[in-house]
Structures are given as structure tokens and as C-alpha cells.
Design an enzyme around this catalytic site. Sequence first.
Site, PDB file in Angstrom:
ATOM      1  N   PHE B 123       6.777  39.539  96.122  1.00 46.79           N
ATOM      2  CA  PHE B 123       6.626  39.875  94.806  1.00 46.79           C
ATOM      3  C   PHE B 123       5.311  40.679  94.220  1.00 46.79           C
ATOM      4  O   PHE B 123       4.242  40.552  95.251  1.00 46.79           O
ATOM      5  CB  PHE B 123       6.945  38.500  93.700  1.00 46.79           C
ATOM      6  CG  PHE B 123       8.252  38.450  93.005  1.00 46.79           C
ATOM      7  CD1 PHE B 123       9.379  38.856  93.521  1.00 46.79           C
ATOM      8  CD2 PHE B 123       7.883  38.457  91.570  1.00 46.79           C
ATOM      9  CE1 PHE B 123      10.400  38.804  92.842  1.00 46.79           C
ATOM     10  CE2 PHE B 123       9.119  38.396  90.820  1.00 46.79           C
ATOM     11  CZ  PHE B 123      10.250  38.718  91.304  1.00 46.79           C
ATOM     12  N   GLN B 236       3.757  41.050  77.823  1.00 50.09           N
ATOM     13  CA  GLN B 236       3.832  41.700  79.024  1.00 50.09           C
ATOM     14  C   GLN B 236       5.274  42.523  79.020  1.00 50.09           C
ATOM     15  O   GLN B 236       6.164  42.164  78.581  1.00 50.09           O
ATOM     16  CB  GLN B 236       4.307  40.845  80.090  1.00 50.09           C
ATOM     17  CG  GLN B 236       4.718  41.448  81.517  1.00 50.09           C
ATOM     18  CD  GLN B 236       4.551  40.540  82.575  1.00 50.09           C
ATOM     19  OE1 GLN B 236       5.739  39.595  82.929  1.00 50.09           O
ATOM     20  NE2 GLN B 236       3.523  40.525  83.294  1.00 50.09           N
ATOM     21  N   HIS B 238       7.914  44.199  80.881  1.00 50.11           N
ATOM     22  CA  HIS B 238       8.248  44.119  82.641  1.00 50.11           C
ATOM     23  C   HIS B 238       8.404  45.684  82.674  1.00 50.11           C
ATOM     24  O   HIS B 238       9.383  46.476  81.818  1.00 50.11           O
ATOM     25  CB  HIS B 238       9.409  43.270  82.640  1.00 50.11           C
ATOM     26  CG  HIS B 238       9.773  42.953  83.993  1.00 50.11           C
ATOM     27  ND1 HIS B 238      10.469  43.692  84.841  1.00 50.11           N
ATOM     28  CD2 HIS B 238       9.947  41.761  84.667  1.00 50.11           C
ATOM     29  CE1 HIS B 238      10.593  43.272  86.337  1.00 50.11           C
ATOM     30  NE2 HIS B 238      10.389  42.104  85.817  1.00 50.11           N
ATOM     31  N   LEU B 252      17.076  42.503  82.123  1.00 50.50           N
ATOM     32  CA  LEU B 252      15.893  42.530  83.131  1.00 50.50           C
ATOM     33  C   LEU B 252      16.797  43.088  84.401  1.00 50.50           C
ATOM     34  O   LEU B 252      17.679  42.547  84.688  1.00 50.50           O
ATOM     35  CB  LEU B 252      15.660  41.073  83.247  1.00 50.50           C
ATOM     36  CG  LEU B 252      14.388  40.811  84.250  1.00 50.50           C
ATOM     37  CD1 LEU B 252      12.900  41.608  83.664  1.00 50.50           C
ATOM     38  CD2 LEU B 252      14.062  39.398  84.356  1.00 50.50           C
ATOM     39  N   GLU B 255      12.145  41.910  89.889  1.00 55.81           N
ATOM     40  CA  GLU B 255      11.065  42.460  90.662  1.00 55.81           C
ATOM     41  C   GLU B 255      11.296  42.333  92.080  1.00 55.81           C
ATOM     42  O   GLU B 255      10.887  42.923  92.946  1.00 55.81           O
ATOM     43  CB  GLU B 255       9.652  41.875  90.236  1.00 55.81           C
ATOM     44  CG  GLU B 255       8.569  42.439  90.863  1.00 55.81           C
ATOM     45  CD  GLU B 255       7.376  41.734  90.200  1.00 55.81           C
ATOM     46  OE1 GLU B 255       7.414  41.310  89.034  1.00 55.81           O
ATOM     47  OE2 GLU B 255       6.416  41.279  91.107  1.00 55.81           O
ATOM     48  N   ARG B 311       2.692  43.795  87.155  1.00 56.00           N
ATOM     49  CA  ARG B 311       3.555  44.480  86.332  1.00 56.00           C
ATOM     50  C   ARG B 311       2.648  45.596  85.246  1.00 56.00           C
ATOM     51  O   ARG B 311       3.458  46.423  85.037  1.00 56.00           O
ATOM     52  CB  ARG B 311       4.587  43.185  85.583  1.00 56.00           C
ATOM     53  CG  ARG B 311       5.341  42.657  86.473  1.00 56.00           C
ATOM     54  CD  ARG B 311       5.954  41.326  85.733  1.00 56.00           C
ATOM     55  NE  ARG B 311       6.899  40.804  86.576  1.00 56.00           N
ATOM     56  CZ  ARG B 311       7.691  39.794  86.231  1.00 56.00           C
ATOM     57  NH1 ARG B 311       7.341  39.183  85.233  1.00 56.00           N
ATOM     58  NH2 ARG B 311       8.551  39.254  87.167  1.00 56.00           N
ATOM     59  N   HIS B 377       8.960  41.508  77.744  1.00 51.18           N
ATOM     60  CA  HIS B 377       9.568  40.265  78.580  1.00 51.18           C
ATOM     61  C   HIS B 377       8.841  38.919  78.492  1.00 51.18           C
ATOM     62  O   HIS B 377       9.444  38.064  78.402  1.00 51.18           O
ATOM     63  CB  HIS B 377       9.399  40.756  80.016  1.00 51.18           C
ATOM     64  CG  HIS B 377       9.817  39.733  81.232  1.00 51.18           C
ATOM     65  ND1 HIS B 377      11.125  39.499  81.062  1.00 51.18           N
ATOM     66  CD2 HIS B 377       9.376  39.318  82.178  1.00 51.18           C
ATOM     67  CE1 HIS B 377      11.327  38.644  82.319  1.00 51.18           C
ATOM     68  NE2 HIS B 377      10.199  38.655  82.619  1.00 51.18           N
ATOM     69  N   ARG B 412       0.664  38.336  83.539  1.00 51.17           N
ATOM     70  CA  ARG B 412       1.152  37.415  84.361  1.00 51.17           C
ATOM     71  C   ARG B 412       1.911  37.786  85.657  1.00 51.17           C
ATOM     72  O   ARG B 412       2.636  38.973  85.468  1.00 51.17           O
ATOM     73  CB  ARG B 412       2.493  36.627  83.717  1.00 51.17           C
ATOM     74  CG  ARG B 412       3.319  35.465  84.604  1.00 51.17           C
ATOM     75  CD  ARG B 412       4.051  34.672  83.878  1.00 51.17           C
ATOM     76  NE  ARG B 412       5.104  35.363  83.189  1.00 51.17           N
ATOM     77  CZ  ARG B 412       6.396  35.792  84.053  1.00 51.17           C
ATOM     78  NH1 ARG B 412       6.467  35.454  85.356  1.00 51.17           N
ATOM     79  NH2 ARG B 412       7.317  36.618  83.351  1.00 51.17           N
TER      80      ARG B 412
END
Lengths: 274, 600
Positions: B123, B236, B238, B252, B255, B311, B377, B412
Site C-alpha cells: 500500500f 484527506q 483520497h 471509493l 488503493e 495519498r 475521505h 494518513r
Amino acid sequence: MAAVAERPAGGPSASASAAGQTVTMRIWRGDAAGGAFQEYTVPLEEGMVVLDVVHRIQAMQANDLAVRWNCKAGKCGSCSAEINGKPRLMCMTRMNTFEPGKVITISPIRTFPLIKDLVTDVSFNFQKAKEVPAFKPKPLDPDGKRRMYQEDVDRVQEFHKCIECFLCQNVCHVIRDHEENKQSFAGPRLFVRLAALELHPLDTNDRRELLKYKAGLGFCNITKCCTEVCPEHIHITDNAIIPLKERVVTEFYDPLAWIARKLSGRDPRKGIVE
Amino acid sequence: MATEPYETHEYDVIVIGAGGAGLRAAIEASAKGVRTAVICKSLLGKAHTVMAEGGMAAAMGNVWPEDNWKVHFRDTMRGGKMLNNWRMAQIHAQESPDRVLELEEWGALFDRTKDGLILQRDFGGHRYARLAHVGDRTGLEMIRTLQQHAVHKGIDVYMECNVQRLLKDGDKIAGAFGYWRETGAFILFRAKAVVLATGGVGKSWKVTSNSWECTGDGITLATDAGAELIDMEMVQFHPTGMVWPPSVRGILVTEGVRGDGGTLKNSSGERFMFKYIPEFFKAETADNEKEADAWYEDKKNNRRTPDLLPRDEVARAINSEIKAGRGTPHGGVFLDIASRRPADYIQKRLPSMYHQFKELADVDITKEPMEIGPTCHYIMGGVRVDADTTATAVKGLFAAGEVAAGLHGANRLGGNSLSDLVVFGRRAGLHAAEYAQALPSQPVVDAGEVERVMHNLLKPFENTGGENPYAIHADLQETMQSLVGLIRVEPELKEALDKLAELRKRLDNVSVLGGRQYNPGWHMALDLHNMLTVSLACTVGAIARKESRGGHTRDDYPTTDPHFAKVNLVMRQENGEMRLREEPLPEMPDELKQLFEEGH
């Protein structure tokens, strides 16, 4: 890079553009005391799902229209309803699957008591879940780890896909029109849960009594209505219910078979539907 | 003043929210032997945690034995642009492997390695493949496991019950007041301790991956009760949300698509991320396609693909490509896994993405690229907590999960949320229970205060011919999306302040139709108080932080600033106003500082 360039400019639904169109929906309005269908006409937009239209009605014409929803992506199982009589998730039902101009009817799922509009009291399912004997793992491997192999985990992971939309419960004829059976029948959702526990490679708990008596597995006569409506495409009948039925037959009368299976953590069962 | 009877319940610990953090907190509190209840807005098992897809970050070392908590700690801090609370990042990295194994003990079935251990996936921002996962539905596995475990522990659950106000006895928490959604009837909880586990705030933005529940309730409950907030400007976006068709915009796209080999491309098919590698990550990021592709199999001799930068970096890069006219017809960029991995691999690894695109967009992701763009997100900011105990500034009030701030700093990393939930959920439950056990008697709830709250909650029914709550919500989303979005500038932020003040006035005049029973219009009218509160805090923070860092990008201050690198922006309500002050970050001990100097 051909894959990128070939993408049509208008997007997936360009051929059936919704610009300028409207849709009329008949939605059940009312509570336990009574109610009626009401018609609402709102503008359509490209790519809309039924839940989008319900939200639009709620925002523009009926602020107090009760509907459950959360993720709007088919992952939480909150927005179950009967759309033109078919049990579906509203968030995964595209508007372009209906004939343009036709009125669409939405009613609450029928098997559970109505609270208001499209919201029903599904507490039956949570009550039944409490009665399932919990997961009870066997001891760790000697090195303190746990090992399970993907091929043993695959079939249980199928059951873990369940999003608890309760559509299978809704269409199960054992309880759909037979309130009296609810006492002694857990329903397909709970059979999936029981199968997930029973086939879990680490589990050691004994649920044979529950399966045979309280959960009412014997009521099911395998009409596969539950499998047909499952939005996660879980093979409820073939992979969960039938193996549980076989197990009740063999293991209830042959406790040694049960012990052997629990000790090995493996299931000799054949014929899993993929 | 309107008054009516209401039911009352008494507990030692109540947990508000039944996502991963709330359920884990309740399980822990209950295990300590205190009377525990969980209160949640939706049905049990529907919380936003189910939307988490890719996995749960934990340095278990099952795939890469080189991995350990120190590497995870370092990745988390660097991903957060060093604004993180170092102690939270340390606890998180140290404890998350145990929390993964604990879920397995409770019945969770993660995907397996060939040796039968828990498989881990790559990730963004994680040096090694580190995310324990179940295909792309890890959040569902977590919530179902915790839900079933909690049910068997006999914890009381109040479903579709919405808490509107925390009550205090002097400086201590005394309980919470709210309503049943089903009936509209009021309910009072007398409690020695309250754990907030209410999740995020995304519903204030128009393009969002968040559900109706994410309205900033816990942040508002906390600040209304006198607790402090930090880093509220850190939101954030995304990088990969769906962009087409319009009705699914924002949903969403995990990722995990990039973790499993997918790559971002612009309209001319260029893998554009190579152009956007920031200085901060240059040493560890591949600068050519060959190395980037080889990295998936051989991490020792290759650097990470820039598709898996943190991100904030990826979202900004996508935004720049679209602005430069290199976007897709529907205003996104392409995310392509079809040309890079076999169809059966994609279906096995990303079943719910396959399903989602097939059903909602008529796109077969094994054959065609996806169109994606940034979507609101997650909020890194939130309620300020003590790193070890999750205690807030209010006695008896604890917070864990997205509602709490500190762990993620300015940005994050993917996979660090699910682990955050259970690591700090457990700690919140534990410390709330200990606090409750040490309290000599049940705090007293002020009946007059309850009546005042009740009166406020019913006010929308008394206003006639006022504003439609849905119209106010739509205007709020438009305001936050256009003025306090991914890229910010001072004049727009100040304009947002004016608009938020106007919206607040309109909310005073909101009116709802129909009765008390299951009335979403009323619920929306009440949630708007929370959404406006968090929107204001976010905007105030965004104006004050005159730099760009992580989730906060200022076009008028495009670089990081050494002054702001060292401070949290702390907010507290005083006389109805959000007061902001700077406070130095907690100082990291030398042995941890070394981890950043050794050039790992």
C-alpha cells in the site's frame, strides 16, 4: 495504451442519456397503522440508481420520507426494498434497467414489521444472531502461530461476504407469510453464519443441537429463493444449507464423525459450487 | 418550555459509535467488568468501517521478515509529514500486529500466505507489504468479527439511536442525551465515562466517499462539552474515487488497485506520477517504469513505484494533470490494472471493485481502465487525546478512531485506519473502564440542562415555513467543496467563513415536515449543527496554517514552513467562538529521532 484511447467519450451510458428525462415513482408511505402508495415525479440524471431517485424525492418533495441507507456502494446492505415487487438493494439497481416512462413501484421488504415508509423492523435477525454459539478456536500451533491454508479458507470467505441485507430472509417462504414460524426458524442469513462457523478451520464449538432444533433447518425445502436474491452471489443453498443438512443427518446420529471433523479442521465434503 | 417524559439508562461506560473503534472499546470495557453500552446511529454492522477495503497495516513480517514496528513507525511519521503525535505512532506500530491476531482469534479469516500465515499486501507509503486483508473487503471482515464477538459478550446495543449532547457534572462527564430514530422519543444515558468513536466528517463535502453518518458528531459533542481539537485543517482527499456516472461520484476505489499493480495514466496514456516525486520521497521512489514495475516482486533491489506515494501527493498530482487538460472526458484520470494483471488475478484480489464498476458504471475493470479522481475521505484532525489513554481534556471523556487526532499527523497512510481503530479502541475501552471504576459515585445529571437540550432539538418542528434542511446541506457541501477543498487560498477560505456564518443563520430558521417518527428531515436538521461546527473548525485551521503540508495545500503558501512544522493548531470553544492557538508538538525522544537520521 490502446485500452486507454479506445474508451468512448460519452461514458458507459451515453447511448441512453437521461438528460431532460423525468421519472415517476410510487413509494409506500405509512406506518404500522396504515398507509398508501404516493407518486412522485423528479428529474433523472445519467447513471442514477433507485436510491439516488429516492434521495432526490426526499430532498425536494418529502423531507420526512424514511429510508435506510449507508454506503451507497453495495457494501453495507442497508437499503433493501422491493422494487416492482423484486427484492433488491436500491443502491445497486440502475435506473437504466427500467423501461423509460414506466412508473416504478417501491415498497418496504415484506417479511418484517413496518416501522415507517421503506423502513422495517429487522430486529428478528439480530435476535437470532445472539442464539448462535460463538466461535471457539482450537489451541495455537506449538510455535504460537496459527496456520490455515487458502484452499480451506476460500469457502468460508464466501460466507463472510454476507452484507446482512436480509433479502434472503425476506424472500424465504418459511417466514415470508408465516409469522408463526419465526419462533423456530433462523432463516438463510443465519444458516450462512452457521455454515461459516461450522466450516471454519479453527472452530471447535458444537452447534448440532441448535441446527437440529432451534434454528429449524428442517423447514427449508431448498427452493433456492434465497440464493437468487443474494446481492453478493453467495451460493446459500448449495454451499451453506445443504452441507448443514447433511451434517445434521450424519453427525447427529454419529458423534464420532463430528469429533473427527473437529479434530482435523477439515471437511471431507465434496461438490462445492464455485 | 416544552417538556416530555424520557427513558433513562445507567451505565459505567457508554460508547458512542459502533464502527471498529467503538466495538473494540466496548469489548474491552465490558471485559474489565463494568456496565457497558454501545449506542449507534445505524443498525449494528453498518458503520462506515465496512467501506474500508484494502486492509489493516501491521508489521507482522509474514511476507517481508525485514519489517518491524520501527519501520512502520517511521513510514507513518513520514507519511504524516512529521506532524504526528510520535507516541501515538509508536503505540500504533507496536500494538497493531497483536490486534490483527486477536481478530483471528475471534474468527476473522484473512487471506493466507503459502505457509498458511496471514498474507500482507502493498500500500502507499508503506516500505514493505504490510496490510493484512481479505480481498478488498477487509473492513467488512473487521466489523462482522467485532460485532459477533460483542454480541456474544452480552454488551447492550442501542441501534438507530442518535446522541445529541454530552452532559456534565461540574468538570466531569455525567452522561449523554439523544433520541431514538425509530420513534423520535428522547433517551438519557447516565454514565461515568463516555468513549467517542463516531468517525469522520466527509458529509460536509460534495464529492465524498463518506456515508450519511459521517457528520462530525463526535468532534462536535466533544468541543461543545469543552474538549480541545487539533489539526482540523488536515482533511484527506483520497486520490481514487469514482468520477462517472455523476450519481456515483466520490465512491471509493481502493488503493489496493495500485498495491496490486494498477497504475495511473493521463489522457495520452502517460504514467504521470514519475513527474510528481517530491524531494522528501526521492531517495526511496523509483524514477523509471522498469524499476517501478520490478519493485512489486523485488523490494531489495528496487525502489517503490510513485503510484504508491502517500495519498496527499497522489491526489495533488491527479489534480494537476486534470487542471493541465490531460484528464479524462469526465474530469478524472485513468487507473489501469486491466493491461497489467491477468483477469482472474484481478477478480480474485479485487472482487468488490470488479462488482462495483460492473454494476454502477458498466466498466469491466479486467478489460478497461477506470476513471478516477480525488474524493473527500478522512480527517486526520479531530479531538485532542492523550496518546496512552485516549483521554480528552474533559474528565471521563475518551476518543478513539477517526474522531480522535494525532496519530496520522498531516496525512494518513492507507491501512493505518483499521489498525488505528482497534489499537486505540482497545485503549479507550480500557482507560474509560478504569476511570469509571475509580470514580466513587455516579455523577449527577442536571435535569434543567436536559430540558434545555430537549427544547433545542424540537425547535425545527416549531419553525414553520422555514428552510429545507436538505437545501442547507446542499449549499454547505457546495461551499466546502469549492472553497475548502484539496487546494486552498486565503480569499476563498475567508469567503467560506462568511458563507458558513450565513448557513448557521439559515439553520436557526430550519423547519421540518412530518412527525417525530423516523424522520430523516429532522435528523438532517440536527446533524447540520455538527456539520457546520466541523466545517468552521476546518476553515479556521486552514486559514491559520500558512503553509502546505499533507492534507492541507495552500496555493498561496505552496511549500512547507519550518515554523508550522513544529506546531499543532489547537482549538477550543469559548463563549460560542472557536479560539485557536499554536502549541509545540510533543518532543520525540532521541532514540526514535535516530530512525529518521540513519537513512533507512
